[in-house]
Design an enzyme around this catalytic site. Structure first.
Site, PDB file in Angstrom:
ATOM      1  N   SER A 161     -10.518  -6.282   4.473  1.00 30.61           N
ATOM      2  CA  SER A 161     -10.543  -6.656   3.056  1.00 30.61           C
ATOM      3  C   SER A 161     -11.704  -7.593   2.761  1.00 30.61           C
ATOM      4  O   SER A 161     -12.313  -8.162   3.664  1.00 30.61           O
ATOM      5  CB  SER A 161      -9.234  -7.326   2.670  1.00 30.61           C
ATOM      6  N   SER A 162     -11.962  -7.791   1.475  1.00 32.70           N
ATOM      7  CA  SER A 162     -13.051  -8.673   1.051  1.00 32.70           C
ATOM      8  C   SER A 162     -12.534 -10.102   0.880  1.00 32.70           C
ATOM      9  O   SER A 162     -11.323 -10.352   0.975  1.00 32.70           O
ATOM     10  CB  SER A 162     -13.607  -8.168  -0.286  1.00 32.70           C
ATOM     11  N   CYS A 206      -0.434  -8.087  -1.264  1.00 32.32           N
ATOM     12  CA  CYS A 206      -0.419  -6.915  -0.377  1.00 32.32           C
ATOM     13  C   CYS A 206       0.753  -6.940   0.597  1.00 32.32           C
ATOM     14  O   CYS A 206       1.347  -5.904   0.906  1.00 32.32           O
ATOM     15  CB  CYS A 206      -1.686  -6.854   0.472  1.00 32.32           C
ATOM     16  N   ARG A 260     -16.370  -7.447 -10.374  1.00 33.97           N
ATOM     17  CA  ARG A 260     -15.856  -6.082 -10.570  1.00 33.97           C
ATOM     18  C   ARG A 260     -15.224  -6.003 -11.951  1.00 33.97           C
ATOM     19  O   ARG A 260     -14.027  -5.748 -12.074  1.00 33.97           O
ATOM     20  CB  ARG A 260     -14.781  -5.765  -9.535  1.00 33.97           C
ATOM     21  N   HIS A 311      -7.689  -0.584  -3.802  1.00 26.06           N
ATOM     22  CA  HIS A 311      -6.546  -1.410  -4.224  1.00 26.06           C
ATOM     23  C   HIS A 311      -6.922  -2.330  -5.392  1.00 26.06           C
ATOM     24  O   HIS A 311      -7.866  -3.118  -5.297  1.00 26.06           O
ATOM     25  CB  HIS A 311      -5.971  -2.217  -3.059  1.00 26.06           C
ATOM     26  N   ASP A 319      -2.919   5.324  -2.709  1.00 26.08           N
ATOM     27  CA  ASP A 319      -2.220   4.172  -2.142  1.00 26.08           C
ATOM     28  C   ASP A 319      -1.480   3.505  -3.288  1.00 26.08           C
ATOM     29  O   ASP A 319      -2.021   3.380  -4.401  1.00 26.08           O
ATOM     30  CB  ASP A 319      -3.217   3.168  -1.540  1.00 26.08           C
ATOM     31  N   ASP A 377      -5.291  -4.857  -6.562  1.00 24.48           N
ATOM     32  CA  ASP A 377      -4.698  -6.198  -6.617  1.00 24.48           C
ATOM     33  C   ASP A 377      -5.585  -7.326  -6.079  1.00 24.48           C
ATOM     34  O   ASP A 377      -5.116  -8.454  -5.916  1.00 24.48           O
ATOM     35  CB  ASP A 377      -3.305  -6.211  -5.956  1.00 24.48           C
ATOM     36  N   ASP A 424       0.826  -1.217   0.000  1.00 23.05           N
ATOM     37  CA  ASP A 424       0.000   0.000   0.000  1.00 23.05           C
ATOM     38  C   ASP A 424       0.852   1.257   0.000  1.00 23.05           C
ATOM     39  O   ASP A 424       0.412   2.310  -0.460  1.00 23.05           O
ATOM     40  CB  ASP A 424      -0.900   0.059   1.248  1.00 23.05           C
TER      41      ASP A 424
HETATM   42  N1  ABU Z   1      -5.905  -4.578  -0.110  1.00 18.75           N
HETATM   43  C1  ABU Z   1      -6.693  -5.243  -1.061  1.00 18.75           C
HETATM   44  C2  ABU Z   1      -8.139  -5.256  -0.599  1.00 18.75           C
HETATM   45  C3  ABU Z   1      -9.061  -5.463  -1.719  1.00 18.75           C
HETATM   46  C4  ABU Z   1     -10.433  -5.964  -1.334  1.00 18.75           C
HETATM   47  O1  ABU Z   1     -10.869  -5.810  -0.176  1.00 18.75           O
HETATM   48  O2  ABU Z   1     -11.100  -6.565  -2.168  1.00 18.75           O
END
Ligand code: ABU
Length: 370
Positions: free
Chosen positions: A301-302, A354, A267, A248, A199, A250, A109
């Site tokens: 995060s997801s 990350c 997405r 983010h 970031d 990635d 980040d």
């Molecule tokens: N740092 C990546 C988080 C992305 C997400 O929560 O999907």
């Protein structure tokens, strides 16, 4: 490249030789502040809590991060680690005050490596204002070892209240997911455009092209700043309208080798933005579904950290060990898959990609999208 070259990396897929892996020591859940509040879903148990993370979770995360570092070293990759500071300290500048910092997970980040430069990002979270200090000893060391290393810092943002839309998504009637998606489609985020904020993890490096996600943590002014700062690169703004919390790139859009990317099926990159890939014969494949229905406790995060992988070279990729569907897909895409247990570190800010930052990859600055 001279024999003294320590820092050089132009993309996320050429052979990796030197990397930084984060640490969980002293990490905190930060107190309420505009940018952080918008990232924490209203029904999350994290709402309203802050302070040092439970020690047993820090130890479990560190065990996995140390294991990952050892695994990379066993493959001949040099691994450096940040120097944690006591993150449970207040941050005060002439413009704002907040009562704790965040941590030195995840390095991705903070640090953006572009060729022989490592740039510390202009982050929008007040609690992350001094996070670069954990990497200062390494940057200073590279500066002394490598005569061509460009040690850079993006303009320090002021992060006054002007930098944020007041009560974005908050207040008495918190935004529903549908309302959030409408805002994302309208490209209206918690951050305003009064100064560059970004970031580093919002930037996907592909040689001469930098694909930058416009979302909660990166604004358009930052992209304008990046274009002027990297005049020999092309900076592309990308949006992913299906993501209610766009932060983010990635866990959304990930290149595996020249000509192949995986894209989060929830997405999808809009058609208009895909054209550049299609025109240059790149294939964009929907990523596999995550193996888990929910992120672990106290995680920002997801579940899509499933696709947050570290490519070691064009044929080898590290994937989190419990992400069985993603591993299977990588295998089918012709990659050798290295399973890495890292789920205990997710709550500290992210997954396999990350928790790292590139220092050196072989290869040069290619033009993949002429
Ligand atoms: N740092 C990546 C988080 C992305 C997400 O929560 O999907």
């Amino acid at each position: 490249m001279t024999q003294d070259t320590i820092v050089s990396s132009w993309n996320d897929f050429d052979p990796l030789r030197h990397v930084i892996v984060g640490r969980a020591d002293h990490c905190c859940v930060p107190p309420s502040e505009p940018a952080v509040d918008d990232k924490v879903p209203v029904d999350s148990k994290m709402k309203g809590m802050w302070g040092p993370r439970p020690l047993e979770t820090v130890e479990a995360a560190n065990e996995q991060l140390d294991g990952f570092a050892k695994l990379l070293e066993s493959r001949g990759i040099r691994v450096d680690r940040p120097t944690p500071i006591q993150w449970n300290q207040a941050v005060s500048t002439p413009d704002f005050r907040t009562f704790s910092m965040f941590g030195c997970m995840p390095p991705r980040d903070v640090l953006l490596t572009v060729g022989n430069e490592i740039l510390s990002a202009a982050m929008s979270f007040r609690c992350r204002y001094f996070e670069y200090l954990a990497y200062w000893p390494l940057m200073n060391q590279y500066f002394r070892e490598d005569p061509n290393f460009r040690w850079e810092q993006a303009p320090r943002p002021r992060l006054t209240d002007e930098s944020y839309r007041p009560n974005y998504g908050m207040g008495k009637h918190a935004m529903t997911i549908e309302e959030r998606l409408e805002k994302v489609a309208a490209k209206e985020f918690v951050t305003t455009e009064v100064e560059p904020m970004f970031d580093a993890a919002d930037v996907m490096r592909m040689g001469k092209d930098l694909f930058v996600q416009h979302g909660l943590t990166t604004n358009r002014t930052a992209m304008e700043w990046m274009q002027r700062h990297f005049p020999n690169h092309r900076v592309h703004a990308v949006n992913f309208p299906g993501d209610p919390y766009p932060i983010h790139i990635d866990a959304t859009f990930v290149p595996l080798r020249p000509g192949l990317c995986i894209n989060n099926p929830h997405r999808k990159m809009p058609e208009e933005q895909r054209k550049i890939f299609a025109k240059n014969d790149w294939e964009i494949v929907d990523a596999a579904m995550p193996a888990h229905d929910n992120p672990p406790p106290l995680c920002y995060s997801s579940t899509w950290l499933s696709m947050n992988c570290l490519v070691l070279d064009h044929k080898t990729v590290c994937v989190e060990a419990s992400e069985v569907h993603q591993m299977e897909q990588m295998d089918k895409l012709g990659m050798e898959v290295i399973p890495v247990p890292l789920r205990d570190a997710y709550a500290f800010g992210g997954g396999i990609h990350c928790c790292t930052a590139d220092v050196y990859r072989e290869g040069t600055c290619e033009d993949y999208f002429p």
